[in-house]
Design a protein around this motif. Structure first.
Motif, PDB file in Angstrom:
ATOM      1  N   SER A  43      34.764  49.945  43.941  1.00 26.95           N
ATOM      2  CA  SER A  43      33.541  49.561  43.239  1.00 26.95           C
ATOM      3  C   SER A  43      33.629  49.948  41.774  1.00 26.95           C
ATOM      4  O   SER A  43      34.024  51.065  41.438  1.00 26.95           O
ATOM      5  N   PHE A  44      33.272  48.997  40.939  1.00 24.31           N
ATOM      6  CA  PHE A  44      33.221  49.232  39.496  1.00 24.31           C
ATOM      7  C   PHE A  44      31.823  48.908  38.961  1.00 24.31           C
ATOM      8  O   PHE A  44      31.662  48.575  37.792  1.00 24.31           O
ATOM      9  N   ILE A  45      30.822  49.017  39.798  1.00 24.56           N
ATOM     10  CA  ILE A  45      29.460  48.635  39.429  1.00 24.56           C
ATOM     11  C   ILE A  45      28.942  49.459  38.251  1.00 24.56           C
ATOM     12  O   ILE A  45      28.126  48.984  37.459  1.00 24.56           O
ATOM     13  N   GLU A  46      29.465  50.681  38.078  1.00 28.11           N
ATOM     14  CA  GLU A  46      29.001  51.538  36.986  1.00 28.11           C
ATOM     15  C   GLU A  46      29.334  50.936  35.623  1.00 28.11           C
ATOM     16  O   GLU A  46      28.717  51.269  34.617  1.00 28.11           O
ATOM     17  N   TYR A  47      30.299  50.012  35.593  1.00 29.84           N
ATOM     18  CA  TYR A  47      30.679  49.352  34.348  1.00 29.84           C
ATOM     19  C   TYR A  47      29.515  48.559  33.763  1.00 29.84           C
ATOM     20  O   TYR A  47      29.383  48.446  32.546  1.00 29.84           O
ATOM     21  N   LEU A  48      28.697  48.008  34.640  1.00 26.72           N
ATOM     22  CA  LEU A  48      27.582  47.170  34.200  1.00 26.72           C
ATOM     23  C   LEU A  48      26.484  48.035  33.625  1.00 26.72           C
ATOM     24  O   LEU A  48      25.718  47.743  32.818  1.00 26.72           O
ATOM     25  N   SER A  91      33.061  39.797  35.756  1.00 31.41           N
ATOM     26  CA  SER A  91      33.330  39.242  37.092  1.00 31.41           C
ATOM     27  C   SER A  91      33.966  40.294  37.995  1.00 31.41           C
ATOM     28  O   SER A  91      33.639  40.374  39.189  1.00 31.41           O
ATOM     29  N   GLU A  92      34.853  41.096  37.417  1.00 26.92           N
ATOM     30  CA  GLU A  92      35.504  42.157  38.195  1.00 26.92           C
ATOM     31  C   GLU A  92      34.481  43.195  38.641  1.00 26.92           C
ATOM     32  O   GLU A  92      34.471  43.625  39.790  1.00 26.92           O
ATOM     33  N   ALA A  93      33.593  43.598  37.730  1.00 25.93           N
ATOM     34  CA  ALA A  93      32.567  44.586  38.069  1.00 25.93           C
ATOM     35  C   ALA A  93      31.623  44.066  39.153  1.00 25.93           C
ATOM     36  O   ALA A  93      31.133  44.838  39.987  1.00 25.93           O
ATOM     37  N   LEU A  94      31.399  42.759  39.166  1.00 23.76           N
ATOM     38  CA  LEU A  94      30.490  42.139  40.141  1.00 23.76           C
ATOM     39  C   LEU A  94      31.168  41.747  41.454  1.00 23.76           C
ATOM     40  O   LEU A  94      30.523  41.166  42.331  1.00 23.76           O
ATOM     41  N   ASP A  95      32.458  42.044  41.598  1.00 26.71           N
ATOM     42  CA  ASP A  95      33.204  41.758  42.846  1.00 26.71           C
ATOM     43  C   ASP A  95      33.254  40.270  43.188  1.00 26.71           C
ATOM     44  O   ASP A  95      33.244  39.897  44.358  1.00 26.71           O
ATOM     45  N   VAL A  96      33.302  39.408  42.197  1.00 24.25           N
ATOM     46  CA  VAL A  96      33.214  37.970  42.437  1.00 24.25           C
ATOM     47  C   VAL A  96      34.320  37.482  43.375  1.00 24.25           C
ATOM     48  O   VAL A  96      34.053  36.836  44.386  1.00 24.25           O
ATOM     49  N   ILE A  97      35.563  37.801  43.080  1.00 30.05           N
ATOM     50  CA  ILE A  97      36.669  37.300  43.913  1.00 30.05           C
ATOM     51  C   ILE A  97      36.665  37.974  45.282  1.00 30.05           C
ATOM     52  O   ILE A  97      36.933  37.325  46.299  1.00 30.05           O
ATOM     53  N   LEU A  98      36.332  39.253  45.333  1.00 26.96           N
ATOM     54  CA  LEU A  98      36.223  39.926  46.631  1.00 26.96           C
ATOM     55  C   LEU A  98      35.174  39.237  47.501  1.00 26.96           C
ATOM     56  O   LEU A  98      35.431  38.941  48.674  1.00 26.96           O
ATOM     57  N   ALA A  99      34.009  38.970  46.929  1.00 25.75           N
ATOM     58  CA  ALA A  99      32.935  38.326  47.695  1.00 25.75           C
ATOM     59  C   ALA A  99      33.363  36.947  48.187  1.00 25.75           C
ATOM     60  O   ALA A  99      33.110  36.593  49.352  1.00 25.75           O
ATOM     61  N   GLU A 100      34.023  36.166  47.327  1.00 22.13           N
ATOM     62  CA  GLU A 100      34.505  34.846  47.746  1.00 22.13           C
ATOM     63  C   GLU A 100      35.527  34.984  48.880  1.00 22.13           C
ATOM     64  O   GLU A 100      35.527  34.182  49.823  1.00 22.13           O
ATOM     65  N   SER A 101      36.392  35.965  48.780  1.00 18.59           N
ATOM     66  CA  SER A 101      37.437  36.174  49.793  1.00 18.59           C
ATOM     67  C   SER A 101      36.829  36.535  51.142  1.00 18.59           C
ATOM     68  O   SER A 101      37.218  35.980  52.180  1.00 18.59           O
ATOM     69  N   LEU A 134      43.605  42.242  44.451  1.00 16.74           N
ATOM     70  CA  LEU A 134      43.925  43.290  43.498  1.00 16.74           C
ATOM     71  C   LEU A 134      42.718  43.534  42.618  1.00 16.74           C
ATOM     72  O   LEU A 134      42.083  42.594  42.146  1.00 16.74           O
ATOM     73  N   ARG A 135      42.416  44.803  42.402  1.00 11.03           N
ATOM     74  CA  ARG A 135      41.261  45.201  41.598  1.00 11.03           C
ATOM     75  C   ARG A 135      41.742  46.038  40.415  1.00 11.03           C
ATOM     76  O   ARG A 135      42.782  46.682  40.485  1.00 11.03           O
ATOM     77  N   CYS A 136      40.974  46.047  39.355  1.00 16.11           N
ATOM     78  CA  CYS A 136      41.293  46.830  38.164  1.00 16.11           C
ATOM     79  C   CYS A 136      39.988  47.179  37.470  1.00 16.11           C
ATOM     80  O   CYS A 136      39.098  46.320  37.345  1.00 16.11           O
ATOM     81  N   GLY A 184      42.838  37.950  42.719  1.00 15.03           N
ATOM     82  CA  GLY A 184      42.140  38.934  41.899  1.00 15.03           C
ATOM     83  C   GLY A 184      41.819  38.322  40.554  1.00 15.03           C
ATOM     84  O   GLY A 184      42.367  37.285  40.174  1.00 15.03           O
ATOM     85  N   THR A 185      40.955  38.984  39.837  1.00 13.64           N
ATOM     86  CA  THR A 185      40.583  38.551  38.502  1.00 13.64           C
ATOM     87  C   THR A 185      41.832  38.490  37.622  1.00 13.64           C
ATOM     88  O   THR A 185      42.725  39.328  37.777  1.00 13.64           O
ATOM     89  N   PRO A 186      41.931  37.515  36.726  1.00 14.93           N
ATOM     90  CA  PRO A 186      43.074  37.505  35.810  1.00 14.93           C
ATOM     91  C   PRO A 186      43.239  38.857  35.120  1.00 14.93           C
ATOM     92  O   PRO A 186      42.268  39.465  34.671  1.00 14.93           O
ATOM     93  N   GLY A 187      44.483  39.344  35.094  1.00 19.35           N
ATOM     94  CA  GLY A 187      44.787  40.615  34.452  1.00 19.35           C
ATOM     95  C   GLY A 187      44.920  41.787  35.400  1.00 19.35           C
ATOM     96  O   GLY A 187      45.230  42.898  34.967  1.00 19.35           O
TER      97      GLY A 187
END
Length: 168
Positions: A163-168, A111-121, A84-86, A7-10
Motif C-alpha cells: 500500500s502506498f495510500i499515504e502518498y496521496l 495511479s500507483e498510489a491508487l492501486d489501479v493495475i492491482l485492482a484491474e488484475s 510489480l509495485r513501486c 504494473g505501472t510504467p516504471g
C-alpha cells in the motif's frame, strides 16, 4: 502456463523479466504491439499507442508457456498475474529520469498510489491468481527471483499486501 508481469510504467517489469530464468518464452507486449501494428490509434495527450487487445490476444492465441511483460499484460488471458509495485515518489523519479514529461510521471505515480493495475488484475483474474511484489528497494535480480517463485508455484498469492495510500 501463461504468466503476466504487469504494473505501472516504471516499476521495473522489463528489467526484471529479462533476468527471469524459466521455461517460458518472454514476450514484451509493447514491442509486439508497436512492431506488428496491433494498435487502434494513438493517444496524442499521452504520446502512446492505443493497443488493440483483441488483436494482441489473437496474435498470441496459439502460444502457451509465455511470460508476458507489459502494463497491459493483466488484460489478457493468463494463469497468474505478477503485479510489480513501486513507491510513487520513486516511480515518479524513475520516469522523469528516463525523459517522461512531468505530467505523465505524476499521473503514473497517482495511479500507483491508487492501486489501479492491482485492482484491474484482481477484478479480471481473482485474488488467488495475483501476486504483488514491491520492487521499490529491490534489485532486478531479486525481483526476477520472486517472479521465478511465482512461476514455480513456490509463492502464495498476495494481492493487497502493498500500500502506498499515504502518498496521496
Amino acid at each position: 502456463m501463461r504468466v503476466a508481469v504487469t504494473g505501472t510504467p516504471g516499476t521495473g517489469k522489463t528489467t526484471a523479466t529479462e533476468r527471469v530464468e524459466s521455461g517460458l518464452d518472454l514476450v514484451h507486449l509493447n514491442e509486439v504491439i508497436r512492431e506488428e501494428g496491433l494498435a487502434t490509434g494513438r493517444d496524442e495527450e499521452r504520446d502512446s499507442l492505443v493497443a488493440d487487445l483483441d488483436a494482441v490476444a489473437d496474435r498470441l492465441s496459439d502460444r502457451d508457456d509465455l511470460l508476458l511483460d507489459s502494463h497491459l499484460a493483466h488484460r489478457l488471458d493468463v494463469d497468474r498475474v505478477v503485479v510489480l509495485r513501486c513507491h510513487p515518489g520513486e516511480l515518479e523519479r524513475r520516469l522523469t529520469e528516463r525523459g517522461e514529461p512531468t505530467a505523465k510521471a505524476e499521473e503514473n505515480a497517482e495511479s500507483e498510489a491508487l492501486d489501479v493495475i492491482l485492482a484491474e488484475s484482481v477484478d479480471r483474474h481473482g485474488e488467488d491468481s495475483v501476486y504483488e511484489i514491491d520492487a521499490t528497494d529491490r534489485d532486478p535480480e531479486a525481483v526476477a527471483g520472486e517472479i521465478e517463485r511465482v512461476i514455480d508455484g513456490d509463492r502464495d498469492p498476495s494481492a493487497g499486501t502493498v500500500s502506498f495510500i499515504e502518498y496521496l
